[in-house]
Enzyme design. Sequence first.
Site, PDB file in Angstrom:
ATOM      1  CB  SER A  11      -0.848  -0.003   1.280  1.00 36.97           C
ATOM      2  OG  SER A  11      -1.431   1.269   1.496  1.00 36.97           O
TER       3      SER A  11
ATOM      4  CE1 TYR B 136      -4.563  -2.119   4.912  1.00 35.22           C
ATOM      5  CE2 TYR B 136      -3.436  -0.026   4.565  1.00 35.22           C
ATOM      6  CZ  TYR B 136      -4.064  -1.147   4.055  1.00 35.22           C
ATOM      7  OH  TYR B 136      -4.177  -1.292   2.689  1.00 35.22           O
TER       8      TYR B 136
HETATM    9  P1  NAD Z   1     -11.149  -6.220  -0.465  1.00 39.69           P
HETATM   10  O1  NAD Z   1     -11.719  -6.142   0.904  1.00 39.69           O
HETATM   11  O2  NAD Z   1     -12.075  -6.292  -1.624  1.00 39.69           O
HETATM   12  O3  NAD Z   1     -10.151  -7.451  -0.587  1.00 39.69           O
HETATM   13  C1  NAD Z   1      -9.524  -8.076   0.482  1.00 39.69           C
HETATM   14  C2  NAD Z   1      -9.659  -9.562   0.253  1.00 39.69           C
HETATM   15  O4  NAD Z   1      -8.907 -10.263   1.254  1.00 39.69           O
HETATM   16  C3  NAD Z   1     -11.120 -10.031   0.374  1.00 39.69           C
HETATM   17  O5  NAD Z   1     -11.432 -10.860  -0.722  1.00 39.69           O
HETATM   18  C4  NAD Z   1     -11.138 -10.805   1.675  1.00 39.69           C
HETATM   19  O6  NAD Z   1     -12.083 -11.854   1.706  1.00 39.69           O
HETATM   20  C5  NAD Z   1      -9.718 -11.348   1.704  1.00 39.69           C
HETATM   21  N1  NAD Z   1      -9.295 -11.747   3.045  1.00 39.69           N
HETATM   22  C6  NAD Z   1      -9.474 -11.083   4.196  1.00 39.69           C
HETATM   23  N2  NAD Z   1      -8.957 -11.803   5.211  1.00 39.69           N
HETATM   24  C7  NAD Z   1      -8.436 -12.921   4.676  1.00 39.69           C
HETATM   25  C8  NAD Z   1      -7.771 -14.048   5.198  1.00 39.69           C
HETATM   26  N3  NAD Z   1      -7.537 -14.169   6.513  1.00 39.69           N
HETATM   27  N4  NAD Z   1      -7.372 -15.026   4.336  1.00 39.69           N
HETATM   28  C9  NAD Z   1      -7.605 -14.923   3.018  1.00 39.69           C
HETATM   29  N5  NAD Z   1      -8.243 -13.877   2.460  1.00 39.69           N
HETATM   30  C10 NAD Z   1      -8.644 -12.890   3.288  1.00 39.69           C
HETATM   31  O7  NAD Z   1     -10.180  -4.965  -0.575  1.00 39.69           O
HETATM   32  P2  NAD Z   1      -9.036  -4.641  -1.642  1.00 39.69           P
HETATM   33  O8  NAD Z   1      -8.953  -3.175  -1.694  1.00 39.69           O
HETATM   34  O9  NAD Z   1      -9.233  -5.396  -2.886  1.00 39.69           O
HETATM   35  O10 NAD Z   1      -7.733  -5.148  -0.874  1.00 39.69           O
HETATM   36  C11 NAD Z   1      -6.792  -6.053  -1.450  1.00 39.69           C
HETATM   37  C12 NAD Z   1      -5.389  -5.682  -0.980  1.00 39.69           C
HETATM   38  O11 NAD Z   1      -5.038  -4.405  -1.491  1.00 39.69           O
HETATM   39  C13 NAD Z   1      -5.229  -5.590   0.549  1.00 39.69           C
HETATM   40  O12 NAD Z   1      -3.996  -6.146   0.926  1.00 39.69           O
HETATM   41  C14 NAD Z   1      -5.226  -4.095   0.785  1.00 39.69           C
HETATM   42  O13 NAD Z   1      -4.524  -3.745   1.962  1.00 39.69           O
HETATM   43  C15 NAD Z   1      -4.518  -3.605  -0.461  1.00 39.69           C
HETATM   44  N6  NAD Z   1      -4.725  -2.192  -0.762  1.00 39.69           N
HETATM   45  C16 NAD Z   1      -5.957  -1.708  -1.130  1.00 39.69           C
HETATM   46  C17 NAD Z   1      -6.090  -0.359  -1.409  1.00 39.69           C
HETATM   47  C18 NAD Z   1      -7.405   0.256  -1.844  1.00 39.69           C
HETATM   48  O14 NAD Z   1      -7.476   1.491  -1.952  1.00 39.69           O
HETATM   49  N7  NAD Z   1      -8.423  -0.515  -2.112  1.00 39.69           N
HETATM   50  C19 NAD Z   1      -4.998   0.492  -1.289  1.00 39.69           C
HETATM   51  C20 NAD Z   1      -3.777  -0.016  -0.900  1.00 39.69           C
HETATM   52  C21 NAD Z   1      -3.645  -1.365  -0.644  1.00 39.69           C
END
Ligand code: NAD
Length: 272
Positions: free
Chosen positions: A157, A170
């Site tokens: 991130s 986080y």
């Molecule tokens: P999201 O909530 O759609 O995806 C997260 C996924 O992780 C979900 O499918 C959830 O079921 C899964 N998950 C949660 N706990 C879990 C576990 N214990 N085992 C296996 N799977 C698990 O959100 P996203 O934005 O798609 O996030 C994906 C990644 O991207 C994360 O690591 C998040 O920190 C990172 N990220 C997102 C953003 C953003 O703006 N959306 C920005 C920076 C980083």
Amino acid sequence: MQKPNKRLENQTCIVTGASSGIGEAVAKALGTEGANIVVNYHSGKEEAEEVADWIEKNSTCGKAITFKCDVSKENEVQDMFAKTISHFGTVDVCVANAGIQIDHALHEMPLEAWQKVIDVNLTGQFLCARESIREFLKRGMRKEVSKSLGKIIHMSSVHEIIPWAGHSNYAASKGALIMLMQSICQEYGPKKIRCNNIAPGAIKTEINKDVWSTKEGREGMLGLIPYKRIGVPEDIGSVASWLASDESEYINGTTIFVDGGMTCYPGFTVNG
Ligand code: NAD
């Protein structure tokens, strides 16, 4: 959607947290490149199956299966790798994407909220990287599919470098991914394993829906993005498929920021 390509033909990729958001887009993008995909999910079984069906319909040659696993549990991660290897033969790419947020002011943060985020966002990344490396070393080079022994991509991130008040668990979990990724690079680069982070900025998914679903939230987000567009999961998918391919072979031990310029401190634009 990117055009069907074959940069990952005959390779197998595990994508964690692939039933939604960024993980879904990454799984589809890698599938579109001809890879076999393991769509890992934690809670969204039906959604994961839809992602796998989409890949089978849209990929030129890749197959897809789903696998339920909590990435913070050692035995479940090991089972996922064992199933992948028995089904597809090996693992070539792991995109450790699963991540969560549990937000609290630091002085009010229960230990469980700290621990849970570290368990999923950091220990989960360690477990997936460790099982990947074990398989890469055991299997040996497959020159016919890739110049690298294997590729690991950690979904980090912008908060691996931008501090985040109210989200210290986080931010700490993502900051630690720099050292995990760079240590893996140093330790296993000589074996031709590539390890990199992707650091998304603000991408429209479930994790931040409470922010982008209101006008004020969207405006607040846009104020942090010099490019003046909120990202979409496909912005990350296309970078991940390139980073997993030999086109980026010489990229190792670094973070690719995919953030519309968020890390350029736009708050300073008018305060010089
Ligand atoms: P999201 O909530 O759609 O995806 C997260 C996924 O992780 C979900 O499918 C959830 O079921 C899964 N998950 C949660 N706990 C879990 C576990 N214990 N085992 C296996 N799977 C698990 O959100 P996203 O934005 O798609 O996030 C994906 C990644 O991207 C994360 O690591 C998040 O920190 C990172 N990220 C997102 C953003 C953003 O703006 N959306 C920005 C920076 C980083």
